[in-house]
Design a protein around this motif. Sequence first.
Motif, PDB file in Angstrom:
ATOM      1  N   UNK A  31       3.247  -9.831  -5.133  1.00 32.06           N
ATOM      2  CA  UNK A  31       1.987 -10.365  -4.640  1.00 32.06           C
ATOM      3  C   UNK A  31       0.785  -9.904  -5.427  1.00 32.06           C
ATOM      4  N   UNK A  32       0.985  -8.949  -6.328  1.00 28.58           N
ATOM      5  CA  UNK A  32      -0.105  -8.474  -7.166  1.00 28.58           C
ATOM      6  C   UNK A  32       0.445  -8.233  -8.572  1.00 28.58           C
ATOM      7  N   UNK A  33      -0.243  -8.772  -9.547  1.00 27.11           N
ATOM      8  CA  UNK A  33       0.178  -8.632 -10.934  1.00 27.11           C
ATOM      9  C   UNK A  33      -0.995  -8.100 -11.743  1.00 27.11           C
ATOM     10  N   UNK A  34      -0.820  -6.907 -12.323  1.00 31.23           N
ATOM     11  CA  UNK A  34      -1.862  -6.286 -13.137  1.00 31.23           C
ATOM     12  C   UNK A  34      -1.317  -6.155 -14.553  1.00 31.23           C
ATOM     13  N   UNK A  35      -2.040  -6.737 -15.509  1.00 29.36           N
ATOM     14  CA  UNK A  35      -1.605  -6.722 -16.904  1.00 29.36           C
ATOM     15  C   UNK A  35      -2.698  -6.065 -17.740  1.00 29.36           C
ATOM     16  N   UNK A  36      -2.507  -4.778 -18.110  1.00 28.40           N
ATOM     17  CA  UNK A  36      -3.475  -4.131 -19.008  1.00 28.40           C
ATOM     18  C   UNK A  36      -3.348  -4.727 -20.414  1.00 28.40           C
ATOM     19  N   UNK A  37      -4.434  -5.192 -20.947  1.00 25.78           N
ATOM     20  CA  UNK A  37      -4.416  -5.933 -22.204  1.00 25.78           C
ATOM     21  C   UNK A  37      -3.948  -5.083 -23.383  1.00 25.78           C
ATOM     22  N   UNK A  38      -4.560  -3.927 -23.596  1.00 25.96           N
ATOM     23  CA  UNK A  38      -4.222  -3.115 -24.768  1.00 25.96           C
ATOM     24  C   UNK A  38      -2.795  -2.582 -24.697  1.00 25.96           C
ATOM     25  N   UNK A  39      -2.362  -2.174 -23.523  1.00 25.24           N
ATOM     26  CA  UNK A  39      -1.004  -1.669 -23.365  1.00 25.24           C
ATOM     27  C   UNK A  39       0.021  -2.765 -23.634  1.00 25.24           C
ATOM     28  N   UNK A 105      -1.870 -12.709  -4.807  1.00 28.63           N
ATOM     29  CA  UNK A 105      -1.352 -13.780  -3.976  1.00 28.63           C
ATOM     30  C   UNK A 105      -0.629 -14.866  -4.743  1.00 28.63           C
ATOM     31  N   UNK A 106      -1.068 -16.099  -4.512  1.00 26.68           N
ATOM     32  CA  UNK A 106      -0.421 -17.266  -5.110  1.00 26.68           C
ATOM     33  C   UNK A 106      -0.454 -17.265  -6.628  1.00 26.68           C
ATOM     34  N   UNK A 111       2.395 -16.933 -11.695  1.00 28.37           N
ATOM     35  CA  UNK A 111       2.637 -16.338 -13.018  1.00 28.37           C
ATOM     36  C   UNK A 111       4.060 -15.796 -13.124  1.00 28.37           C
ATOM     37  N   UNK A 112       4.523 -15.144 -12.059  1.00 30.14           N
ATOM     38  CA  UNK A 112       5.880 -14.593 -12.065  1.00 30.14           C
ATOM     39  C   UNK A 112       6.907 -15.720 -12.136  1.00 30.14           C
ATOM     40  N   UNK A 113       6.660 -16.804 -11.411  1.00 31.21           N
ATOM     41  CA  UNK A 113       7.598 -17.930 -11.415  1.00 31.21           C
ATOM     42  C   UNK A 113       7.640 -18.621 -12.769  1.00 31.21           C
TER      43      UNK A 113
END
Length: 132
Positions: A31-39, A105-106, A111-113
Amino acid sequence: MPKPTKREQLETYALLIPLLLLWRFILGFTGELIIPLYETIAYIILSSALAGGLLIALRKGAFMPKRHSVWITYAISLVTLGAYFGFFVFANRLLPAQPRLVFHGGYAYGMASVSLIIILISLFGPLLKKKK
């Protein structure tokens, strides 16, 4: 072994990128997706370099005596494990945490789907193609 064409090399790396990011995007199903850009960029560069080195070493070791190829494989495995361990231990300390993409959320589920579909196509797509 014949040297692969640029297209074949590109296809190989195009399959690797979604697989490398699987661990990142699959978290979107929480339900939550966090993507650190530099990492994420550093992870893609590191993984691509290690995969390229592995492919080169496997090509060079294909016709070596078994004893030498086993040691080469062992050394590559240790270097790869050490590089990933070092990356995950020191990435938070060396790379800035911002900017980052955050989906809730959605959007996170979407994104995961989408990433899961891309990964499944990259894994099983070649099996579904008709042989000429």
